[in-house]
Design an enzyme around this catalytic site. Sequence first.
Site, PDB file in Angstrom:
ATOM      1  N   HIS A   1      31.856  46.609  55.600  1.00  0.00           N
ATOM      2  CA  HIS A   1      31.185  45.618  54.980  1.00  0.00           C
ATOM      3  C   HIS A   1      32.119  44.398  54.530  1.00  0.00           C
ATOM      4  CE1 HIS A   1      28.786  43.792  51.666  1.00  0.00           C
ATOM      5  NE2 HIS A   1      29.739  43.432  51.354  1.00  0.00           N
ATOM      6  N   GLU A   2      33.584  45.112  54.092  1.00  0.00           N
ATOM      7  CA  GLU A   2      34.393  44.355  53.700  1.00  0.00           C
ATOM      8  C   GLU A   2      35.166  43.501  54.924  1.00  0.00           C
ATOM      9  OE1 GLU A   2      34.640  43.153  50.775  1.00  0.00           O
ATOM     10  OE2 GLU A   2      33.350  45.034  50.191  1.00  0.00           O
TER      11      GLU A   2
ATOM     12  N   HIS B   1      33.258  40.317  55.821  1.00  0.00           N
ATOM     13  CA  HIS B   1      33.624  39.294  55.030  1.00  0.00           C
ATOM     14  C   HIS B   1      34.881  38.936  55.509  1.00  0.00           C
ATOM     15  CE1 HIS B   1      30.876  39.301  51.826  1.00  0.00           C
ATOM     16  NE2 HIS B   1      31.103  40.496  51.449  1.00  0.00           N
TER      17      HIS B   1
ATOM     18  N   HIS C   1      34.754  36.376  58.648  1.00  0.00           N
ATOM     19  CA  HIS C   1      33.977  35.131  58.328  1.00  0.00           C
ATOM     20  C   HIS C   1      35.361  34.215  57.700  1.00  0.00           C
ATOM     21  CE1 HIS C   1      30.525  33.194  55.676  1.00  0.00           C
ATOM     22  NE2 HIS C   1      30.871  32.478  56.418  1.00  0.00           N
TER      23      HIS C   1
HETATM   24 ZN   LIG Z   1      30.051  41.866  49.978  1.00  0.00          ZN
END
Ligand SMILES: [Zn+2]
Length: 671
Positions: free
Chosen positions: A461-462, A465, A468
């Site tokens: 998940h991290e 990010h 991105h």
């Molecule tokens: Zn998040």
Amino acid sequence: MTNPVLAEGLGPFALPDFAAITDADFGPAFETALTEARAKIAAIAENPQPPSFANTIEALEMAEALLDRVAGIFYNLSGADSTPAREALMRDLAPKMAGFASEVTMNRPLFARIETLWAARGDLDLSPEQARVLELYHKMFVRSGAALAGADAARMTEIKERLAVLSTAFSQNLLADERDWFRPLTEDELEGLPEFVVAAAKAAGAERGQAGPVLTLNRSLIVPFLQFSPRRDLRETAYEAWVARGANGGATDNRLIAAEILNLREERAKLLGYDSFAAYKLDPEMAKTPETVRDLLMRVWTPAKAAAEADAAKLTAMMHDDGLNGDLEAWDWRYYSEKRRVAEHDFDEAALKPYLSLNAMLAAMFDTANRLFGLDFRPIEGPFYHPDVRGWEVSRKGRHIAVFLGDYFARPSKRSGAWCSAMRSQKKLGGETRPIVVNVCNFAKGDPCLLSYDDARTLFHEFGHALHQMLSDVTYQFVSGTSVARDFVELPSQLYEHWLEVPEVLERHARHWQTGEAMPKALRDKLLAAATYDQGFLTVEFVASALVDLAFHEGAAPADPMALQAQVLAEIGMPKAIRMRHATPHFGHVFSGDGYSAGYYSYMWSEVMDADAFAAFEETGDAFDPATAERLERCILSVGGSVPADAAWLAFRGKTPGVEALLKGRGLLEA
Ligand SMILES: [Zn+2]
């Protein structure tokens, strides 16, 4: 000697000089950077030249460059590796930084220049990114009240100040109710509780100066208690105390505070020209209007409620088999659901962990990014800000893309949770700047460090990010990387989690840390099947909260929020044995601040998109389909906020997301 926080970075990637930086450097660095930013902003506002995009917007982007550098280093350190000195500085900085931000948005001559540019935007010959940046600056000023004058401006200031007081009181009351309630547990009452719950109850007792174990309202204690305690009477007492937080009467009651907050929010939205607070709040989001949000929530609600009702019937039968008659109640759900989970899906976490070492999962995460985006990861030497931090240079076909730092182990100086931050953001204005991106987690340190499946999801998940931020390719920092709408920002991170579910990824990387053997297929299948367990319950408790949040902020503020809450729940036919995930008197997301007010839906909004985005890969028959990955990077990951979220999505997917992929992911389709 120059302050090392202010200095240009070191080495080929211009990393901060962590070895030279001391806590005493931050205070003076912030003073210098704030003074410089103020002087530059004053010069922009007082510039005798007529406003242009370059002398106003670009100049504003550059005005805070030094402040960005200092803040980028400090706020990373204060979250990941705090010290008493850093905490003291945090407290000292909070009002200073808030004061600075409002000084900028309330600077009338500055706003006048932005207004002039906005009015003339059609004639300025701006690139699409420049037009978007101008629009966002203008919006930011207007939404903070810069366009108001006279009595309206004064009232806006009053409202903001009163809201700040009320939301702090709301959180503090909630904390007080959570802190004050506890119930000693006798030896018999510990029966059926796993060792970790008993240990947590003992620790909670010791913290409260009690001789024995106690039950508290802390989520990490009460939820497992409700899952495991066979004592129905105790479950009821505990559950009722838990859901009464903020509604116990007396000085810590939050119900009147909630009503006043909703009133002031409505007034604030109307001062700014919106029909309702929800309309104001949703305007910059991808969802845009309350109707769109309600429509999405209701499309999920119906199948989720059906699934929950089917599950409730099974749990009721189990309860009757236990010799208990009557209805399944809210304090029974978790207990019978846990029994059912063990019967249907149990697998041993301990047997799983040796296959999920941190190193193996890092390799899986990097390999996935390599197959999707052609990124290479090369370990680099520190020193970084803590000895546990590991660094990698990220490149593509020999071209430098970013520095990635992984700070994975729990320690007392780190705040809880997991997050991604950019110590330096990508931008091109003033010269190409490549980012330094940090992922912080709280995994238990071990040799080797073995993760749970949940931990591995967090890792992915991290890193979503982080991608991105790292793949960002814009000119202006204002729209770089994760600077996107709130209901869009979790898309890349939640999407990346899906690659951990690709059987091929686990097959290739989930290998026993000692023997190198692949995870047995039976274990892998059980693991993946358990992901959809009890989603009816979880979806119902979430959607009910989101619908109440929305109803609170649409139209006129309710005189009695509790009555409106009851009305909404009655209208949707809330199942009897499930309550809202957060009832009004303890709905901190909505009342402890503005962050998720009229915005609680955004978690589900992002999930609709991540499920649909992953479906775009699945539809090609290849989870690593190169053309889809290229489109994901070009349309979404590289553009940050330079393209509105809905347009970025359409460019990637060609159609608005349906809820089918989410329902399938949550196992709710057949219902
Ligand atoms: Zn998040």
